[in-house]
Motif scaffolding. Sequence first.
Motif, short mmCIF file in Angstrom:
data_model
loop_
_atom_site.label_atom_id
_atom_site.label_comp_id
_atom_site.label_asym_id
_atom_site.label_seq_id
_atom_site.Cartn_x
_atom_site.Cartn_y
_atom_site.Cartn_z
N ILE A 1 41.81 35.95 39.93
CA ILE A 1 42.58 36.95 39.17
C ILE A 1 44.03 36.48 39.04
O ILE A 1 44.97 37.26 39.12
CB ILE A 1 42.51 38.35 39.83
CG1 ILE A 1 42.78 38.26 41.34
CG2 ILE A 1 41.15 39.01 39.56
CD1 ILE A 1 42.95 39.61 41.99
N ASN A 2 44.20 35.17 38.84
CA ASN A 2 45.53 34.58 38.72
C ASN A 2 45.59 33.70 37.47
O ASN A 2 46.01 32.56 37.52
CB ASN A 2 45.83 33.76 40.00
CG ASN A 2 47.21 33.10 40.00
OD1 ASN A 2 47.41 32.08 40.63
ND2 ASN A 2 48.17 33.70 39.31
N ASN A 3 45.16 34.27 36.34
CA ASN A 3 45.18 33.48 35.12
C ASN A 3 45.54 34.35 33.91
O ASN A 3 44.68 35.03 33.35
CB ASN A 3 43.81 32.82 34.91
CG ASN A 3 43.86 31.82 33.77
OD1 ASN A 3 44.81 31.81 32.98
ND2 ASN A 3 42.83 31.01 33.68
N PRO A 4 46.82 34.33 33.52
CA PRO A 4 47.24 35.17 32.39
C PRO A 4 46.49 34.84 31.09
O PRO A 4 46.39 35.71 30.22
CB PRO A 4 48.73 34.88 32.26
CG PRO A 4 49.04 33.74 33.14
CD PRO A 4 47.93 33.60 34.13
N TYR A 5 45.93 33.63 30.98
CA TYR A 5 45.23 33.27 29.74
C TYR A 5 43.87 33.94 29.64
O TYR A 5 43.28 34.00 28.57
CB TYR A 5 45.08 31.75 29.64
CG TYR A 5 46.43 31.07 29.63
CD1 TYR A 5 47.23 31.12 28.49
CD2 TYR A 5 46.92 30.45 30.77
CE1 TYR A 5 48.49 30.55 28.49
CE2 TYR A 5 48.18 29.87 30.78
CZ TYR A 5 48.96 29.93 29.63
OH TYR A 5 50.21 29.37 29.63
N THR A 6 43.35 34.43 30.77
CA THR A 6 42.06 35.12 30.71
C THR A 6 42.18 36.59 31.12
O THR A 6 41.22 37.21 31.57
CB THR A 6 41.02 34.43 31.62
OG1 THR A 6 41.54 34.40 32.96
CG2 THR A 6 40.75 33.01 31.17
N GLY A 7 43.40 37.15 30.98
CA GLY A 7 43.55 38.59 31.17
C GLY A 7 43.99 39.02 32.56
O GLY A 7 44.16 40.21 32.80
N SER A 8 44.16 38.07 33.48
CA SER A 8 44.68 38.53 34.77
C SER A 8 46.17 38.21 34.88
O SER A 8 46.82 37.96 33.88
CB SER A 8 43.85 37.99 35.93
OG SER A 8 43.76 36.59 35.88
#
Length: 357
Positions: free
Chosen positions: A174-181
């Motif tokens: 849950i540490n990926n702004p590119y996939t919504g997190s």
Amino acid sequence: RKYDPYRPSIQTFDLITRDASFLCAELLPNPAEETRKLALLQRLSEISAETFGDAEVLPFGSSGNGLALANADMDVCVFLNAKEGEEEVSPAEFVERIGDRLEKEPDFENVLQLRKARVPIVKLNHINGIACDIGYQNDLAIWNTRLLRAYCKADRRVRDIVVIVKQWAKKRRINNPYTGSLSSYAYVLLVIHVLQRRGVLPNLQATVEGNGQVPFWDCQGFNRYFFEDISRLSRYWQPTPESLKQSVGELLYEFFRYFASEFRYATHVVSIRKGGLLTKEMKEWTKDHTQAQADSKPNVKNRYLFCIEDPFELDHNVGRPVDRYSLFTIRGEFMRAAKILSKNGDGAIARLCVERH
Ligand code: CTP
Ligand code: MG
């Protein structure tokens, strides 16, 4: 403080604290890695100077704020001092010129030019094993890095808590702004928010010397003022006596519990600048909208499901990438974490950071 029937015992907190401190020692970069990062910084400074003349290269993000895990990417930003009468280099042009130059160098691999991104950057790998993002003239990123570093200096517990939260977020995906997190930057803001509420940290953007007003120090139209000289902080601010007794384990539990069950996602906005909560209505962050960008860059979708105000760029929701589905996942992870830490301290940190597939 709200009554919490699941609150574990002091002994449990002590076990969590002990394990957290061991894990942190394992996760922090070793001196050899720091040396390689410095060498890369030096190399990029030389290349920038050769390409543009008067250039300065500064690290930001985790390589500048002391919150890096081992093998983290390095974020750097190049600043050019245009000579009088000379035309300024646009971000797209900067990316093209430095990207083309780096492609020719034998010690750089996978050079990728993102010319049309909202924030144009060059991505690359150095053969010494470090991945690096190169940005351009981003003053606010330097200032928010320094703000985070100051919070880190203000209390020894901040770094350990952030390192565990980062590791948890990475392992739980849950540490990926590119996939919504959320970005790591967002998680650090959330940690600071909880520590401010607990009286562990001050609000450095409201701490002023004497009885003065908060000054206005302009940076790209935003106020970049904050109290940075932490060695003198105790003259103007004291942690609460209760907060001094809280262990890293207790504060970690408090962090997860707060975002699992206390924070009201539908109405509230996290604001470390205010040292507390704002509402979505106050900020007019109520309706998702698509923001058109200049010169054919992709439009930006602004979402207001998880609202985290940037400390300087007040119209920037750092939680913008979060959609309905990822919010559900992230909240589920907060709940899972709080539950693990409330049960049995022994081995809880390891269970917390188990990889999710
Ligand atoms: N940043 C920002 N706004 C965002 C995300 C990032 O201004 N929405 C800037 C901040 O200056 C931040 C830096 O980019 O410090 C790096 O962000 P990020 O990579 O998320 O944090 P790191 O601390 O570098 O974490 P990691 O080690 O995981 O890369
Ligand atoms: Mg980074």
